[in-house]
Design an enzyme around this catalytic site. Structure first.
Site, PDB file in Angstrom:
ATOM      1  NE  ARG A  23      13.598  -3.564  -1.141  1.00  0.00           N
ATOM      2  CZ  ARG A  23      14.561  -4.561  -0.823  1.00  0.00           C
ATOM      3  NH1 ARG A  23      15.344  -4.983  -1.790  1.00  0.00           N
ATOM      4  NH2 ARG A  23      14.561  -5.089   0.231  1.00  0.00           N
ATOM      5  CG  ASP A  83      -8.237   6.981   5.302  1.00  0.00           C
ATOM      6  OD1 ASP A  83      -7.159   6.859   4.468  1.00  0.00           O
ATOM      7  OD2 ASP A  83      -7.731   6.949   6.469  1.00  0.00           O
ATOM      8  N   GLY A 122      -3.683   8.131   7.605  1.00  0.00           N
ATOM      9  CA  GLY A 122      -3.942   9.238   6.804  1.00  0.00           C
ATOM     10  C   GLY A 122      -4.206  10.435   7.272  1.00  0.00           C
ATOM     11  CB  VAL A 177      14.664   3.661   2.231  1.00  0.00           C
ATOM     12  CG1 VAL A 177      14.174   3.481   0.692  1.00  0.00           C
ATOM     13  CG2 VAL A 177      16.216   3.824   2.367  1.00  0.00           C
ATOM     14  CB  SER A 221       2.481  -4.759  -2.201  1.00  0.00           C
ATOM     15  OG  SER A 221       3.801  -4.297  -2.010  1.00  0.00           O
ATOM     16  CE1 TYR A 260       1.128  -4.012   3.180  1.00  0.00           C
ATOM     17  CE2 TYR A 260       2.988  -4.716   1.906  1.00  0.00           C
ATOM     18  CZ  TYR A 260       2.166  -3.853   1.890  1.00  0.00           C
ATOM     19  OH  TYR A 260       1.834  -2.999   0.862  1.00  0.00           O
TER      20      TYR A 260
HETATM   21  N1  LIG Z   1       3.823   3.286  -0.673  1.00  0.00           N
HETATM   22  C1  LIG Z   1       3.909   2.237  -1.397  1.00  0.00           C
HETATM   23  O1  LIG Z   1       5.282   1.896  -1.598  1.00  0.00           O
HETATM   24  C2  LIG Z   1       3.143   1.083  -1.911  1.00  0.00           C
HETATM   25  C3  LIG Z   1       3.571   0.009  -2.587  1.00  0.00           C
HETATM   26  C4  LIG Z   1       2.995  -1.107  -2.983  1.00  0.00           C
HETATM   27  C5  LIG Z   1       1.635  -1.157  -2.609  1.00  0.00           C
HETATM   28  N2  LIG Z   1       1.104  -0.025  -1.742  1.00  0.00           N
HETATM   29  C6  LIG Z   1      -0.289  -0.188  -1.393  1.00  0.00           C
HETATM   30  O2  LIG Z   1      -1.003   1.182  -1.594  1.00  0.00           O
HETATM   31  C7  LIG Z   1      -1.937   1.216  -0.795  1.00  0.00           C
HETATM   32  C8  LIG Z   1      -1.931   2.725   0.089  1.00  0.00           C
HETATM   33  O3  LIG Z   1      -0.566   2.919   0.317  1.00  0.00           O
HETATM   34  P1  LIG Z   1       0.106   4.126   0.895  1.00  0.00           P
HETATM   35  O4  LIG Z   1       1.526   4.022   0.721  1.00  0.00           O
HETATM   36  O5  LIG Z   1      -0.590   5.416   0.455  1.00  0.00           O
HETATM   37  O6  LIG Z   1       0.027   4.065   2.476  1.00  0.00           O
HETATM   38  P2  LIG Z   1      -0.810   4.804   3.594  1.00  0.00           P
HETATM   39  O7  LIG Z   1      -0.733   4.363   5.051  1.00  0.00           O
HETATM   40  O8  LIG Z   1      -0.472   6.389   3.387  1.00  0.00           O
HETATM   41  O9  LIG Z   1      -2.450   4.858   2.996  1.00  0.00           O
HETATM   42  C9  LIG Z   1      -3.402   3.728   3.638  1.00  0.00           C
HETATM   43  C10 LIG Z   1      -4.690   4.422   3.934  1.00  0.00           C
HETATM   44  O10 LIG Z   1      -5.588   3.316   4.213  1.00  0.00           O
HETATM   45  C11 LIG Z   1      -6.090   4.089   5.665  1.00  0.00           C
HETATM   46  N3  LIG Z   1      -6.678   2.698   6.443  1.00  0.00           N
HETATM   47  C12 LIG Z   1      -5.982   1.905   7.014  1.00  0.00           C
HETATM   48  N4  LIG Z   1      -6.695   1.190   7.758  1.00  0.00           N
HETATM   49  C13 LIG Z   1      -8.098   1.232   7.392  1.00  0.00           C
HETATM   50  C14 LIG Z   1      -9.248   1.136   7.740  1.00  0.00           C
HETATM   51  N5  LIG Z   1      -9.604  -0.248   8.479  1.00  0.00           N
HETATM   52  N6  LIG Z   1     -10.417   1.538   7.034  1.00  0.00           N
HETATM   53  C15 LIG Z   1     -10.270   2.754   6.294  1.00  0.00           C
HETATM   54  N7  LIG Z   1      -9.150   3.182   6.089  1.00  0.00           N
HETATM   55  C16 LIG Z   1      -7.881   2.631   6.557  1.00  0.00           C
HETATM   56  C17 LIG Z   1      -5.116   4.642   6.350  1.00  0.00           C
HETATM   57  O11 LIG Z   1      -5.559   5.780   7.359  1.00  0.00           O
HETATM   58  C18 LIG Z   1      -4.353   5.314   5.303  1.00  0.00           C
HETATM   59  O12 LIG Z   1      -4.966   6.604   4.806  1.00  0.00           O
HETATM   60  C19 LIG Z   1      -1.991  -0.036   0.238  1.00  0.00           C
HETATM   61  O13 LIG Z   1      -2.804  -0.798   0.044  1.00  0.00           O
HETATM   62  C20 LIG Z   1      -0.435  -0.384   0.242  1.00  0.00           C
HETATM   63  O14 LIG Z   1      -0.473  -1.671   0.500  1.00  0.00           O
HETATM   64  C21 LIG Z   1       1.633   0.910  -1.310  1.00  0.00           C
END
Ligand SMILES: NC(=O)c1ccc[n+]([C@@H]2O[C@H](COP(=O)([O-])OP(=O)(O)OC[C@H]3O[C@@H](n4cnc5c(N)ncnc54)[C@H](O)[C@@H]3O)[C@@H](O)[C@H]2O)c1
Length: 315
Positions: free
Chosen positions: A207, A31, A36, A183, A115, A139
């Site tokens: 949603r 990461d 994060g 939200v 997603s 996105y």
């Molecule tokens: N949270 C939701 O409701 C949701 C819904 C559908 C899909 N997702 C998918 O799940 C995954 C995780 O989402 P989340 O909610 O935990 O988001 P988040 O932002 O908490 O986690 C994403 C992580 O990726 C890291 N990151 C970003 N760019 C990076 C890079 N270039 N190299 C290495 N690390 C990198 C960030 O530091 C972060 O820790 C994502 O792919 C997101 O598209 C999330």
């Protein structure tokens, strides 16, 4: 098993990493900490700071790994509209880099966190995996492009792929970035500070909210189920909740009314999005266990940011 989780210091990734080490697996996390926080990780998780597009770094981290969870991504719809080039670089470029490194390292399976946003506006709800995709933001397009890359490179190089289209995840300790706060924590924070709950549009948009522990169970199943190569599976609650109903639920939990402020100038996004989760039951033997009421109660218990005193409410 040995896992690599890209984006494993994020909201979903950290919960998954901790669950996997706590159930006896070996876990590495990559990461870049752009969003994060590695402090939430169990000490048994091996953490590496770096970019998912760094192929030589991936070669080292992939040694001996059985399965990769690809979660690293930029995750904000509004931010993606402002910075589409960056979203394409990280979300699409990062996926291609990971798949080529997995090819070189000979890793067997990848699970992509895609997603529900990739569906866009759909007339038929609940939406099934066979729907014609109508992504409406950079996105959403980037997640769909990542799906295609995972499947195409996976098929070319015999890397099994499982794509989970995850809907709106919520749970304790979810980040609240000012530009794109999800939200549920946003409403809870507004309630905790005694302010108005700001609802975009008329509050009738709905949603599908799915609790983090249920999402982690679905991700864990996707690593072990056999014969699901190239499967695309929705992970949601299957329940349709309007913003107005969400506020009703928060009020029921708090035992008091909150002040609602409707903001017509902000776009409310797609009008309705709810997952058909029958394929997840069939392929992953998975179904959600935690209701919205139960999930919100868990957040109020576990997350000190939302300690709410009843003197703050409209009586
Ligand atoms: N949270 C939701 O409701 C949701 C819904 C559908 C899909 N997702 C998918 O799940 C995954 C995780 O989402 P989340 O909610 O935990 O988001 P988040 O932002 O908490 O986690 C994403 C992580 O990726 C890291 N990151 C970003 N760019 C990076 C890079 N270039 N190299 C290495 N690390 C990198 C960030 O530091 C972060 O820790 C994502 O792919 C997101 O598209 C999330």
């Amino acid at each position: 098993m040995k896992f690599l989780i890209t984006g494993g210091a994020g909201f979903i990734g950290a919960a998954l990493a901790n669950h996997l080490v706590q159930t006896g697996h070996g876990v590495r996390v990559l990461d870049d900490l752009s969003a994060g926080d590695s402090r939430g990780l169990d000490p048994r998780v091996v953490f590496a700071r770096g970019d998912v597009r760094d192929v030589p770094k991936l070669w080292g981290l992939l040694r001996g790994v059985d399965c990769v969870y690809h979660l690293a991504a930029r995750v904000s719809v509004p931010e993606s509209i402002l910075y589409p080039v960056e979203y394409n670089h990280v979300n699409v470029g990062g996926t291609v880099a990971l798949m080529t490194a997995m090819r070189d390292a000979g890793v067997r399976r990848v699970i992509l966190a895609s997603s529900g946003a990739a569906y866009g506006e759909q007339a038929h709800q609940p939406v099934a995996e066979s729907a014609v995709m109508r992504p409406t933001s950079p996105y959403a397009v980037s997640k769909l492009a990542a799906e295609y890359y995972v499947q195409a490179i996976g098929a070319l190089w015999k890397i099994e792929s499982v794509i989970l289209r995850i809907f709106n995840v919520y749970g304790p300790h979810q980040q609240l970035p000012p530009s794109h706060a999800p939200v549920i924590p946003k409403f809870l924070k507004q309630a905790a500070s005694g302010g108005s709950l700001v609802i975009f549009g008329n509050g009738k948009q709905s949603r599908d909210f799915v609790f983090i522990d249920d999402v982690v169970r679905a991700l864990a199943r996707a690593a072990v189920v056999q014969d699901i190569d190239r499967a695309i599976v929705n992970v949601g609650s299957g329940a349709d909740v309007t913003m107005n109903q969400l506020v009703d639920e928060i009020e029921a939990l708090l035992g008091a009314r909150v002040h609602r402020l409707y903001n017509d100038e902000e776009t409310a996004g797609v009008s309705r999005l709810v997952a058909d989760i029958s394929l997840a039951a069939k392929l992953l033997d998975w179904s959600p266990q935690i209701s919205l009421h139960g999930g919100l109660a868990k957040i109020l218990q576990a997350d000190s940011r939302f300690q709410i005193s009843s003197s703050q409410f409209v009586k």
